[in-house]
Design a protein around this motif. Structure first.
Motif, PDB file in Angstrom:
ATOM      1  N   GLY A  54     -23.446  14.266 -30.708  1.00 52.00           N
ATOM      2  CA  GLY A  54     -24.619  13.422 -30.482  1.00 52.00           C
ATOM      3  C   GLY A  54     -25.298  13.844 -29.190  1.00 52.00           C
ATOM      4  O   GLY A  54     -24.628  14.176 -28.218  1.00 52.00           O
ATOM      5  N   LYS A  97     -27.969  16.516 -34.732  1.00 47.76           N
ATOM      6  CA  LYS A  97     -27.223  15.468 -35.440  1.00 47.76           C
ATOM      7  C   LYS A  97     -26.980  15.887 -36.898  1.00 47.76           C
ATOM      8  O   LYS A  97     -25.884  15.730 -37.434  1.00 47.76           O
ATOM      9  CB  LYS A  97     -28.032  14.166 -35.389  1.00 47.76           C
ATOM     10  N   GLY A 137     -23.401  14.588 -37.331  1.00 49.07           N
ATOM     11  CA  GLY A 137     -23.151  13.464 -36.412  1.00 49.07           C
ATOM     12  C   GLY A 137     -22.006  13.687 -35.452  1.00 49.07           C
ATOM     13  O   GLY A 137     -21.714  12.834 -34.628  1.00 49.07           O
ATOM     14  N   GLU A 181     -28.199   6.509 -30.362  1.00 50.09           N
ATOM     15  CA  GLU A 181     -27.322   7.331 -29.520  1.00 50.09           C
ATOM     16  C   GLU A 181     -27.288   6.745 -28.106  1.00 50.09           C
ATOM     17  O   GLU A 181     -28.273   6.171 -27.639  1.00 50.09           O
ATOM     18  CB  GLU A 181     -27.918   8.745 -29.476  1.00 50.09           C
TER      19      GLU A 181
END
Lengths: 106, 421
Positions: free
Chosen positions: A43, A35, A40, B97
């Motif tokens: 993911g 990440k 980011g 996530e």
């Protein structure tokens, strides 16, 4: 169901394998690191990560080194190293091809 | 957990309907409801927050490894409930996530789970079907040879019960297979692991399916309960017209003859009727209870005491009676002459059907007369393994035994001779 070949690696697979170049890592460390590394963009969901680790282990791409509580650490094997290198070469060739075509057009 | 923070909802989802169930729970989670328990109804807890997410893993909680659990928890997902091969995970963190971030891993993980579900379902179906065959076997054992056999309530109940169960099982099998295929398609064709699915139609369809199957089962059980052919001994004795249960499989003429003379026998809980040969009591020892598999008939008159012990070919020898299969009948006459006369008559009658050579006299210690009639014929054709008959007489006592298996019968001649003493 026939097992899917690992090569070419999917993007999450590639990043997981890349992480092991920092040394021994556990699942949580991998997802945090990826990440951070990709800011980011990529993911790694826990389910995805667990499936990838399982597939890698089954193909001897990574191996267990030890466990700390519930966490299990892995390191990359020689086979994994080769697989990663092949993937990097493949992507380099892709990039080179892309560059050649776009440069030529320009 | 009954308080104003808990909400109960009803929904029908099969085990392999988890993608739709997930979609439904996720919609509720967005409104702040977290699943806490499933016991017929879904019990939710109101959190007062919004924007929660729910995901289902189609595995039992204890089948999920500790490492996997650690990964889920460190990404912000918590298991709130586990039920029936499904584990429910929730997260409050909008930053957390997704469990699966790419389709490859999602499909690999879920097709493995689905494969296991199919295997389990297949195993369950196999066990159910095997049980069904067992029940059918039991039914054929119960129906007996029909002679003087009062079919008990259990027999009729069992017969219809088996059918109800069969309908239910087959319905459930087809239904599970259908939902499995539907789910497999959903998992493999989904565009993304978090794509919302339309669950409304599925909920209604599943609800109707469950209600329909349960209704069939209930209807058949009700039908069994009010079965017109289910009668008690009292009913049997006052029945008019064709009798539905008593002597169901005997010749109609036999029934008319029994019906005229049948009397309830309070002492033995059965009934009796008088024949030319004597009084025949009909007593019951049902193999349902597994105490005995013999149907005992005893009768008395001036000339003969009749004791017939039958064991059918399909019956198991529950109480180790040692009786060979088919059946044996014992007579105890008042005099030796009567016994000899009766036996002669019996042999003569048997020879009418067995168009082969007559009985062969054999030596059995303690028996004045021992003969063996082999190879019976059914019309023109000799039966390949047709029953044999063994006749034994010792003084005024006579036994004859029908059996299929020559060697066995001859070996057991001593056993029957012993019974005559």
């Amino acid at each position: 169901m026939a097992k899917k070949p690992l090569y070419p690696l999917t993007e999450p697979m590639f990043y997981v394998l890349l992480c092991f170049h920092r040394g021994v890592m556990s699942g949580t460390e991998i997802s945090d690191y990826v990440k951070k590394l990709t800011s980011g963009r990529v993911g790694l969901g826990p389910g995805t990560l667990y499936t990838i680790l399982g597939a890698f282990q089954a193909e001897n791409v990574i191996e267990k080194t030890g466990s700390e509580g519930r966490r299990i650490s892995y390191r990359i094997t020689e086979k994994g190293e080769r697989l990663f290198q092949e993937e990097v070469d493949r992507m380099r060739k892709c990039l080179a091809d892309a560059d050649r075509v776009t440069d030529h057009e320009e | 957990m009954k308080n104003d923070r808990s909400v109960k909802k009803m929904a029908f989802f099969g085990i392999s309907d988890f993608p739709y169930e997930e979609s439904w729970l996720n919609d509720l989670a967005e409104r702040g409801l977290i699943l806490k328990e499933i016991f017929f109804l879904y019990t939710f807890e109101k959190t007062g927050k919004t924007g929660l997410r729910c995901r289902i893993i189609p595995r039992k909680r204890d089948k999920i490894s500790e490492e996997e659990m650690d990964l889920f928890e460190s990404s912000g997902w918590k298991v709130t409930c586990s039920h029936n091969e499904k584990t429910y995970l929730y997260t409050e963190d909008p930053e957390a996530e997704e469990l699966f971030t790419d389709m490859e891993s999602y499909q690999e993980y879920f097709s493995r789970c689905l494969g296991r579900l199919l295997l389990q379902a297949g195993g369950t179906v196999l066990v159910l079907l095997l049980n069904l065959f067992n029940l059918y076997n039991l039914r054929s054992r119960l129906s007996g040879n029909g002679s003087f056999l009062l079919l008990a309530e259990q027999s009729r109940f069992l017969e219809l019960g088996v059918e109800a169960f069969a309908v239910f099982v087959l319905g459930a099998v087809f239904y599970s297979f259908f939902t499995y295929i539907r789910c497999r398609r959903t998992v493999l064709l989904r565009k993304s692991p978090s794509e919302p699915l339309r669950y409304r139609g599925i909920r209604i369809f599943n609800g109707c399916g469950s209600i329909f199957l349960t209704l069939i089962l209930c209807l058949m059980l009700v039908w069994i309960y009010f079965d017109p052919t289910k009668i008690s001994m009292d009913d049997a004795l006052t029945w008019e017209g064709d009798h539905p249960a008593l002597m169901r499989e005997a010749f109609p003429g036999d029934w008319a003859f029994v019906k005229e003379g049948i009397v309830k026998d309070g002492e033995n809980g059965g009934a009796y009727f008088d024949t030319e040969g004597g009084r025949v009591s009909v007593l019951y020892d049902f193999c349902m209870r597994k105490t005995s598999n013999r149907i005992l008939k005893e009768g008395f008159c001036e000339e003969v005491t009749l004791r017939s012990i039958s064991r059918e070919t399909e019956m198991e020898d529950f109480d180790d009676s040692g009786l060979p299969v088919y059946f044996s009948i014992y007579y105890d006459f008042r005099s030796e002459e009567k016994a000899a006369q009766m036996l002669e008559e019996q042999v003569r009658q048997d020879l009418k059907y067995a168009q082969g050579p007559g009985p062969v006299t054999i030596g059995v210690p303690g028996c004045g007369y021992a003969a063996f009639l082999d190879e019976r014929y059914d019309g023109e054709e000799p039966l390949p393994s047709g029953p044999q008959t063994l006749y034994l007489r010792s003084g005024s006592k006579v036994v004859y035994i029908y059996y299929s298996g020559r060697a066995d019968l001859l070996e057991r001649a001593d056993f029957f001779a012993e019974q005559l003493k």
